[in-house]
Every structure is written in structure tokens, then in C-alpha cells.
Design a protein around this motif. Structure first.
Motif, mmCIF file in Angstrom:
data_model
loop_
_atom_site.group_PDB
_atom_site.id
_atom_site.type_symbol
_atom_site.label_atom_id
_atom_site.label_comp_id
_atom_site.label_asym_id
_atom_site.label_seq_id
_atom_site.Cartn_x
_atom_site.Cartn_y
_atom_site.Cartn_z
ATOM 1 N N ALA A 15 0.830 -1.218 0.000
ATOM 2 C CA ALA A 15 0.000 0.000 0.000
ATOM 3 C C ALA A 15 0.855 1.255 0.000
ATOM 4 C CB ALA A 15 -0.945 -0.009 1.200
ATOM 5 N N GLY A 16 1.992 1.214 -0.722
ATOM 6 C CA GLY A 16 2.811 2.417 -0.921
ATOM 7 C C GLY A 16 2.324 3.148 -2.168
ATOM 8 N N ARG A 39 2.292 -3.965 6.804
ATOM 9 C CA ARG A 39 2.463 -2.936 7.833
ATOM 10 C C ARG A 39 1.093 -2.495 8.370
ATOM 11 N NH1 ARG A 39 7.165 1.044 5.341
ATOM 12 N NH2 ARG A 39 8.571 -0.614 4.733
ATOM 13 N N GLY A 61 12.666 7.827 7.072
ATOM 14 C CA GLY A 61 13.629 8.690 6.373
ATOM 15 C C GLY A 61 12.897 9.798 5.631
ATOM 16 N N PRO A 62 13.622 10.894 5.372
ATOM 17 C CA PRO A 62 12.976 12.075 4.800
ATOM 18 C C PRO A 62 12.474 11.811 3.395
ATOM 19 C CG PRO A 62 15.358 12.291 4.680
ATOM 20 C CD PRO A 62 15.096 11.060 5.476
ATOM 21 N N THR A 221 -1.401 -7.453 7.074
ATOM 22 C CA THR A 221 -1.621 -8.744 6.414
ATOM 23 C C THR A 221 -0.586 -8.956 5.321
ATOM 24 O OG1 THR A 221 -3.979 -8.505 6.834
ATOM 25 C CG2 THR A 221 -3.352 -10.113 5.156
ATOM 26 N N ASP A 222 0.155 -10.047 5.452
ATOM 27 C CA ASP A 222 1.143 -10.370 4.427
ATOM 28 C C ASP A 222 0.446 -11.000 3.221
ATOM 29 O OD1 ASP A 222 4.428 -10.797 4.530
ATOM 30 O OD2 ASP A 222 3.375 -12.060 3.067
ATOM 31 N N PHE A 237 2.437 -7.117 -7.524
ATOM 32 C CA PHE A 237 3.249 -7.255 -6.318
ATOM 33 C C PHE A 237 4.269 -6.121 -6.249
ATOM 34 C CE2 PHE A 237 6.451 -9.130 -3.519
ATOM 35 C CZ PHE A 237 5.653 -9.722 -2.544
ATOM 36 N N PRO A 240 9.416 -6.928 -2.362
ATOM 37 C CA PRO A 240 10.660 -7.377 -3.007
ATOM 38 C C PRO A 240 10.435 -8.595 -3.910
ATOM 39 C CG PRO A 240 10.914 -7.185 -0.616
ATOM 40 C CD PRO A 240 9.461 -7.044 -0.894
ATOM 41 N N TYR A 331 17.026 0.242 0.575
ATOM 42 C CA TYR A 331 17.639 0.650 -0.690
ATOM 43 C C TYR A 331 18.055 -0.567 -1.525
ATOM 44 C CZ TYR A 331 18.419 5.365 1.208
ATOM 45 O OH TYR A 331 18.269 6.609 1.731
ATOM 46 N N GLY A 359 7.094 -0.959 -8.610
ATOM 47 C CA GLY A 359 7.552 -0.289 -7.391
ATOM 48 C C GLY A 359 9.054 -0.436 -7.207
ATOM 49 N N ARG A 360 9.547 0.247 -6.174
ATOM 50 C CA ARG A 360 10.984 0.307 -5.915
ATOM 51 C C ARG A 360 11.565 -1.078 -5.627
ATOM 52 N NH1 ARG A 360 14.615 3.746 -1.588
ATOM 53 N NH2 ARG A 360 15.314 5.239 -3.093
HETATM 54 P P1 FAD Z 1 7.264 1.104 -0.644
HETATM 55 O O1 FAD Z 1 6.996 2.473 -0.191
HETATM 56 O O2 FAD Z 1 8.465 0.387 -0.087
HETATM 57 O O3 FAD Z 1 5.960 0.233 -0.370
HETATM 58 C C1 FAD Z 1 5.947 -1.159 -0.518
HETATM 59 C C2 FAD Z 1 4.943 -1.704 0.474
HETATM 60 O O4 FAD Z 1 4.808 -3.110 0.244
HETATM 61 C C3 FAD Z 1 5.369 -1.545 1.920
HETATM 62 O O5 FAD Z 1 4.376 -0.844 2.654
HETATM 63 C C4 FAD Z 1 5.529 -2.970 2.427
HETATM 64 O O6 FAD Z 1 5.099 -3.126 3.779
HETATM 65 C C5 FAD Z 1 4.614 -3.733 1.489
HETATM 66 N N1 FAD Z 1 4.975 -5.146 1.343
HETATM 67 C C6 FAD Z 1 6.169 -5.666 1.011
HETATM 68 N N2 FAD Z 1 6.097 -7.016 0.976
HETATM 69 C C7 FAD Z 1 4.807 -7.335 1.277
HETATM 70 C C8 FAD Z 1 4.110 -8.575 1.417
HETATM 71 N N3 FAD Z 1 4.717 -9.750 1.220
HETATM 72 N N4 FAD Z 1 2.815 -8.526 1.764
HETATM 73 C C9 FAD Z 1 2.178 -7.350 2.005
HETATM 74 N N5 FAD Z 1 2.796 -6.147 1.885
HETATM 75 C C10 FAD Z 1 4.099 -6.149 1.527
HETATM 76 N N6 FAD Z 1 11.732 9.309 -2.757
HETATM 77 C C11 FAD Z 1 11.573 10.611 -3.104
HETATM 78 O O7 FAD Z 1 10.910 10.919 -4.115
HETATM 79 N N7 FAD Z 1 12.090 11.625 -2.330
HETATM 80 C C12 FAD Z 1 12.797 11.361 -1.199
HETATM 81 O O8 FAD Z 1 13.263 12.283 -0.528
HETATM 82 C C13 FAD Z 1 12.983 10.011 -0.817
HETATM 83 N N8 FAD Z 1 13.677 9.715 0.294
HETATM 84 C C14 FAD Z 1 13.817 8.421 0.673
HETATM 85 C C15 FAD Z 1 14.509 8.153 1.849
HETATM 86 C C16 FAD Z 1 14.658 6.839 2.269
HETATM 87 C C17 FAD Z 1 15.399 6.566 3.541
HETATM 88 C C18 FAD Z 1 14.125 5.778 1.488
HETATM 89 C C19 FAD Z 1 14.289 4.351 1.931
HETATM 90 C C20 FAD Z 1 13.454 6.039 0.318
HETATM 91 C C21 FAD Z 1 13.295 7.361 -0.116
HETATM 92 N N9 FAD Z 1 12.595 7.687 -1.268
HETATM 93 C C22 FAD Z 1 12.433 8.990 -1.636
HETATM 94 C C23 FAD Z 1 12.060 6.628 -2.157
HETATM 95 C C24 FAD Z 1 10.586 6.331 -1.850
HETATM 96 O O9 FAD Z 1 10.498 5.764 -0.562
HETATM 97 C C25 FAD Z 1 10.089 5.356 -2.888
HETATM 98 O O10 FAD Z 1 10.292 5.825 -4.202
HETATM 99 C C26 FAD Z 1 8.602 5.034 -2.744
HETATM 100 O O11 FAD Z 1 8.133 5.092 -1.436
HETATM 101 C C27 FAD Z 1 8.405 3.649 -3.302
HETATM 102 O O12 FAD Z 1 7.059 3.284 -3.242
HETATM 103 P P2 FAD Z 1 6.690 1.751 -3.419
HETATM 104 O O13 FAD Z 1 5.231 1.660 -3.317
HETATM 105 O O14 FAD Z 1 7.367 1.208 -4.624
HETATM 106 O O15 FAD Z 1 7.421 1.014 -2.210
#
Ligand code: FAD
Ligand code: UDP
Length: 388
Positions: A15-16, A39, A61-62, A221-222, A237, A240, A331, A359-360
Motif C-alpha cells: 500500500a505504498g 504494515r 527517512g525524509p 496482512t502479508d 506485487f 521485493p 535501498y 515499485g521500488r
Molecule cells: P514502498 O513504499 O516500499 O511500499 C511497498 C509496500 O509493500 C510496503 O508498505 C511494504 O510493507 C509492502 N509489502 C512488502 N512485501 C509485502 C508482502 N509480502 N505482503 C504485504 N505487503 C508487503 N523518494 C523521493 O521521491 N524523495 C525522497 O526524498 C525520498 N527519500 C527516501 C529516503 C529513504 C530513507 C528511502 C528508503 C526512500 C526514499 N525515497 C524517496 C524513495 C521512496 O520511498 C520510494 O520511491 C517510494 O516510497 C516507493 O514506493 P513503493 O510503493 O514502490 O514502495
């Protein structure tokens, strides 16, 4: 909660930004989605919250929102107003604060007198090492500004942050830090720099609300708890990719962080005013980087940009550390060796018609939030055939 016999069009893990933006677009196109996250909150790493003293912090983190794409800003503006920001950073080394990223002020601090842009450009020409096409993070900095500034600001920080020599990291890692020959000391290069006015948490709450009953978000919930019980057309998904496949080729390398928060009351901040230069703040700017001292890489004091009206302030120190199996990775590591391993997972996923990764962490990229939003919007467009 035991999840049984749910039916939906799409099941999304995470839910990012990646998971929720994708869900919003799919719901807008008329589909039903279930988003699960292990989470206890939405927003992934961009989550924000108030600490025990009522100060808004970024616990992972910021997260400085920035983008060059007006379309991304416009899309997110459906769910939030914005607080324009200039993210300012200083570097602490050799017992003093330095203007950072490198700019004319930094040069004046080095030479110890007022200087012109022409003087700085001339100095840089002498310092720079001629490298036509930099191949790694050391070469990119040496080619832009030479060894003096590299040693002062980059070498130590990068080794601390990544536990790798800058030679062993992609150009993109250190290459994302700007260098300017003017007095412009903004940390970031992007055209739009702003924070969601009421925070990321509120942005995601509005996004979820806009989907009405088409979207169900299940927290704590995983994915593994629901993968066999939710009937759906397809899975997305955003966790990771190596975890999804049970680390069958081995774990991808990640770098992790430990955060240390410290709150200071009004009276404690009084004595810091000589250092911060402002009453009510602990340090002079939003962020101070520590390339060569201490085990932490940076200290962030978010109140500098949120403009929160609070007599106290909270700082967060960031300690890089090894990632341990079972923890949330922070990271992905942009290096040749990790890319080669990721490619094996990517090849496997391309043969797998049940799931799409984004996603990341799902695509193992050092992506900023706006890049993840772009990726989620593109994924939604592929599914729905409808552009934004
Ligand atoms: P995430 O935010 O990591 O969300 C993934 C979600 O998936 C998480 O909530 C996790 O709990 C969930 N998940 C994982 N595995 C499972 C599973 N098996 N079952 C259920 N849920 C699961 N970007 C910027 O633009 N500016 C910044 O200043 C910046 N600063 C950053 C600083 C830090 C320290 C970090 C680590 C990252 C930073 N980023 C920044 C990058 C930013 O965090 C990412 O680009 C963005 O949040 C990625 O979104 P996402 O949805 O791909 O991943
Ligand atoms: N970096 C550095 N010195 C600094 C700031 C950054 O060497 O003072 C390098 C370091 O390798 C870091 C990278 O540049 O990981 C990117 O920095 P940024 O501040 O963008 O990192 P993030 O916010 O993604 O952690």
C-alpha cells in the motif's frame, strides 16, 4: 484477521505509492481491487506521522517530493494540496558546516574569501579529471569536480551509506547530486519541489476514499496470508521480487537503515540557537550530512520545511546498516553485480503470467516517489487501455 473467500478483480500487495496509485486507476476504470500490506499503515516508506510530542516526522527517512513532470503533480493534486519547499542541506566535516551541494558558497568556504563564478569555474577546470564517459560513482564526481571535493563530501558518505566503494556503484548514485557554479544551494534539481500540505498519510486517505467501495485496503496482512484465498484475475506485487520467489536465486542485496529520534523542548533549543541560528530549531537547515564523522550519515529536522507551529523540535539521525533477512529492505543497491542477479528474477517473472511486479522493490530500482507514480500509472494504462 483470517481472510477467507474474497473475490476481486485485482489483488495488489503493498500500500505504498506503487500499489495505491495503481489501485486508484484500476478502480477509476471500474474494476474492484484489494490491496494488502503487512504494515499497520498505508504509504509504505513515504508514510508520515506525528511523534509522541506532536511533531510531524517521516519515520522511514525524509521524503522530499519532487518531479519534473507536471502530469504527475496534477494527478496527485487530485488528492492533496501542496506546500512548496526548497530542500536545504549542509554538510558537516572538518569541524564546520559547509554549503552543500557544491556551489559558489562552498568554493568561497574552501578558498576562504569571496569569489566570482569565473574563479570557481577556472578552479574546477584545474581540479576535474578528464573522464569522457564516467562508469561509476567515483568517476562521475571526479569528472565533475575533482579529488578535493570528492574526498571532502562524497567518498566517506558513500562508503558509510552503501558499505561499498563509490567505484562499485552506478553513476546514478552520486551522479544525482547537483553541482552548481552559482549561489544556488537547493539540494534537488527537479522543477517542482513540494510536500503534500497535510502530509502523505492524508494524501493516501483521500486517494483511498476516492475509490469508494471498489477498493478494500487490508493492513497488517502479508500477501502470503491471502494469496490462496482471494479469487482474482491477476496479482500486482510491489514488495521485493526476490522474496516473492522465495529467494530461489539468493537474496538481492539491499541496504538498510536504523533511525534514532530525539525530541528537544523549547528550553533545550535555547542553547542550540547559537548553532542553528534560529530559535526553535536544533540545526541550521532541514538536513545536515555527515560524510566523515560519526556512524550516521545525516540528521533531518523536518520542522524546517513543514513550518509546523511547535515550540519543540524533533531530529532524526540515520544510521546505515546491513539488511537482514525478514526485515523491510530500504535501498536496492545499484551495482553491476546486483543488476545481474535482479535480471534472473526479472526473466523468471516474465514467464509468470499470474503476477506483475512494480515499485521500488518489485522492480529493484533506486526510484524516487514520482518515478514510482509514473510506473504505476503506466501499468494501469496497460491494463485498462485508458491513459490518465
Ligand atoms: P514502498 O513504499 O516500499 O511500499 C511497498 C509496500 O509493500 C510496503 O508498505 C511494504 O510493507 C509492502 N509489502 C512488502 N512485501 C509485502 C508482502 N509480502 N505482503 C504485504 N505487503 C508487503 N523518494 C523521493 O521521491 N524523495 C525522497 O526524498 C525520498 N527519500 C527516501 C529516503 C529513504 C530513507 C528511502 C528508503 C526512500 C526514499 N525515497 C524517496 C524513495 C521512496 O520511498 C520510494 O520511491 C517510494 O516510497 C516507493 O514506493 P513503493 O510503493 O514502490 O514502495
Ligand atoms: N552522497 C554523498 N554525500 C552527500 C550526499 C550524498 O556522497 O553529502 C551520495 C551518497 O552515495 C548517496 C547518494 O549521493 O547515497 C545520493 O544521495 P541522496 O541524498 O539523494 O540519497 P537518498 O536521499 O536517496 O538517501
Amino acid at each position: 484477521m483470517k481472510i477467507r473467500n474474497l473475490k476481486t478483480d485485482y489483488l495488489i500487495a503493498g500500500a505504498g505509492f506503487a500499489g495505491l496509485v495503481l489501485a486508484e486507476r484500476l478502480c477509476a476504470a471500474g474494476f474492484h481491487c484489494i490491496v494488502v500490506d503487512k504494515r499497520s499503515h498505508t504509504g509504505g516508506n513515504s508514510h508520515d506521522t506525528y511523534d509522541a510530542h506532536g511533531v510531524l516526522i517521516h519515520p522511514y527517512g525524509p521524503h522530499y517530493f519532487r518531479t519534473d513532470a507536471p502530469a504527475i503533480l496534477e494527478y496527485l493534486s487530485r488528492f492533496t494540496d501542496w506546500l512548496p519547499c526548497t530542500y536545504r542541506v549542509q554538510s558537516w566535516t572538518n569541524g564546520r558546516y559547509w554549503s552543500f551541494p557544491v556551489n559558489l558558497k562552498t568554493f568561497e568556504q574552501i578558498v576562504g574569501h569571496k569569489a566570482s563564478e569565473a574563479e570557481f569555474i577556472k578552479w574546477l577546470e584545474q581540479e576535474r579529471i578528464a573522464i569522457d564517459t564516467p562508469q561509476n560513482s567515483e568517476e562521475v564526481i571526479l569528472s565533475q569536480m575533482g579529488p578535493t571535493l570528492y574526498e571532502l563530501f562524497f567518498k566517506g558518505y558513500t562508503r558509510k551509506q552503501w558499505k561499498r566503494d563509490p567505484k562499485d556503484l552506478d553513476v546514478s548514485v552520486c551522479g544525482r547530486i547537483p553541482i552548481r557554479t552559482t549561489y544556488n544551494d537547493a539540494y534537488l534539481k527537479e522543477k517542482f519541489q513540494c510536500l503534500p500540505k497535510n502530509g502523505y498519510h492524508a494524501l493516501f486517505a483521500n486517494l483511498i476514499e476516492s475509490c469508494g467501495d471498489k477498493l478494500q485496503v487490508i493492513l497488517n496482512t502479508d500477501y502470503t496470508e491471502v494469496k490462496d484465498t482471494v479469487e482474482r484475475k491477476h496479482t500486482f506485487f510491489t514488495g521485493p521480487i526476490d522474496a516473492y520467489y522465495g529467494y530461489c536465486f539468493g537474496a538481492l542485496p539491499y541496504r538498510s537503515l536504523r533511525f534514532e529520534q530525539e525530541h528537544y523542548k523549547e528550553e533545550q533549543l535555547l542553547e542550540r540557537a547559537t548553532i542553528s541560528g534560529k530559535q526553535g530549531f536544533w540545526q541550521p537547515e532541514l538536513q545536515v550530512n555527515y560524510p566523515n564523522d560519526y556512524e550516521f550519515t545525516r540528521i533531518v529536522e523536518l520542522k524546517h520545511i513543514t513550518g509546523q507551529n511547535h515550540t519543540g523540535s524533533t531530529i532524526v539521525r540515520e544510521y546505515p546498516r546491513d539488511w537482514q533477512m525478514g526485515e523491510d529492505p530500504y535501498y536496492p543497491i545499484p551495482s553491476d553485480e546486483s543488476k545481474a542477479l535482479y535480471k534472473r528474477y526479472k526473466n523468471l517473472s516474465e514467464k509468470d503470467t499470474d503476477v506483475t511486479f512494480l515499485g521500488r522493490l518489485g522492480t529493484y530500482r533506486y526510484y524516487n516517489m514520482d518515478q514510482v507514480v509514473t510506473q504505476a500509472l503506466n501499468t494501469a494504462e496497460t491494463v485498462t487501455g485508458k491513459p490518465l
